[in-house]
Design a protein around this motif. Structure first.
Motif, short mmCIF file in Angstrom:
data_model
loop_
_atom_site.label_atom_id
_atom_site.label_comp_id
_atom_site.label_asym_id
_atom_site.label_seq_id
_atom_site.Cartn_x
_atom_site.Cartn_y
_atom_site.Cartn_z
N GLY A 86 0.82 -1.21 0.00
CA GLY A 86 0.00 0.00 0.00
C GLY A 86 0.85 1.25 0.00
O GLY A 86 0.62 2.19 -0.78
N VAL A 87 1.86 1.28 0.86
CA VAL A 87 2.76 2.44 0.93
C VAL A 87 3.54 2.59 -0.38
O VAL A 87 3.76 3.71 -0.86
N ALA A 88 3.94 1.46 -0.98
CA ALA A 88 4.67 1.51 -2.26
C ALA A 88 3.81 2.14 -3.36
O ALA A 88 4.35 2.71 -4.31
N PHE A 89 2.50 2.06 -3.22
CA PHE A 89 1.59 2.65 -4.21
C PHE A 89 1.27 4.10 -3.88
O PHE A 89 1.46 5.00 -4.70
N VAL A 90 0.80 4.35 -2.66
CA VAL A 90 0.22 5.67 -2.36
C VAL A 90 1.25 6.76 -2.09
O VAL A 90 1.01 7.92 -2.43
N VAL A 91 2.39 6.43 -1.49
CA VAL A 91 3.38 7.47 -1.20
C VAL A 91 4.02 8.02 -2.48
O VAL A 91 4.04 9.24 -2.66
N PRO A 92 4.51 7.18 -3.40
CA PRO A 92 5.04 7.75 -4.64
C PRO A 92 3.98 8.54 -5.43
O PRO A 92 4.28 9.61 -5.97
N ALA A 93 2.75 8.01 -5.47
CA ALA A 93 1.69 8.74 -6.19
C ALA A 93 1.47 10.11 -5.58
O ALA A 93 1.37 11.12 -6.30
#
Length: 195
Positions: A86-93
């Motif tokens: 989840g963090v790998a998706f939402v933080v970069p976005a």
């Protein structure tokens, strides 16, 4: 990263609650091993990350998984995996979108987050998640055996992750991408209380 104000903390809490409910209502897909569940709990987290910054998205992922521990049967390893991805998706976005808040930038940010999430799924599962399952819940031979029962060519963990987990994770992220693009603008106005 900016700090969250009271309104943003409230919105983060509400999005966390929605995220947790979406996580609870995960479901199985017959073409992947039974320990992989489809859920759309990253959707509220990515909305938080785009509208209030990556810190809000991070906290939605974190708190959702802490709450899910109360009803979990994965011995916390499933929650760790969900948090990492989840963090790998939402933080970069969120980081990408913060630079220039345009529709095109949102699409690029979300697609980049989806690709990062799918890529990280290989490394996190190979080096962290599946070795933990092997130690506390299920031997690696059984894990790989569940993949080979569906597709005999997936006879090593790395092959199984590349054949099953990467597409599965990418599709999961893309559902959140599509829904976010449809609902983000009106929701961001409500979160930010602007017209």
């Amino acid at each position: 990263m900016k700090k969250l104000n009271t309104r943003e903390l409230t919105a983060t809490a509400m999005l966390t609650a929605v995220s947790w409910v979406l996580y609870v209502f995960s479901f199985k897909i017959p073409i992947v091993p039974s320990f992989l569940s489809m859920d759309f709990s990253e959707l509220p987290a990515v909305i938080a990350s785009l509208s209030m910054g990556p810190l809000a998205g991070f906290f939605v992922c974190l708190i959702k998984n802490i709450l899910h521990l109360l009803i979990s049967h994965t011995m916390w390893v499933g929650e760790l995996s969900n948090f990492i991805l989840g963090v790998a998706f939402v933080v970069p976005a969120g980081l990408i979108y913060q630079k220039h808040k345009t529709k095109g930038r949102a699409v690029a940010a979300l697609l980049t987050g989806a690709v990062i999430m799918a890529t990280v799924s290989v490394f996190s599962n190979y080096f962290i998640i599946y070795p933990l399952y092997d130690k506390i819940a299920m031997p690696m031979e059984v894990i790989v055996g569940m993949y080979t029962a569906i597709l005999p060519a997936a006879d090593t963990l790395l092959k199984a992750l590349l054949i099953f987990n990467v597409p599965f994770t990418f599709v999961k992220a893309m559902v959140s991408v599509i829904v976010t693009l449809l609902v983000y603008k009106p929701l961001s106005r409500i979160i930010k209380n602007t017209n």
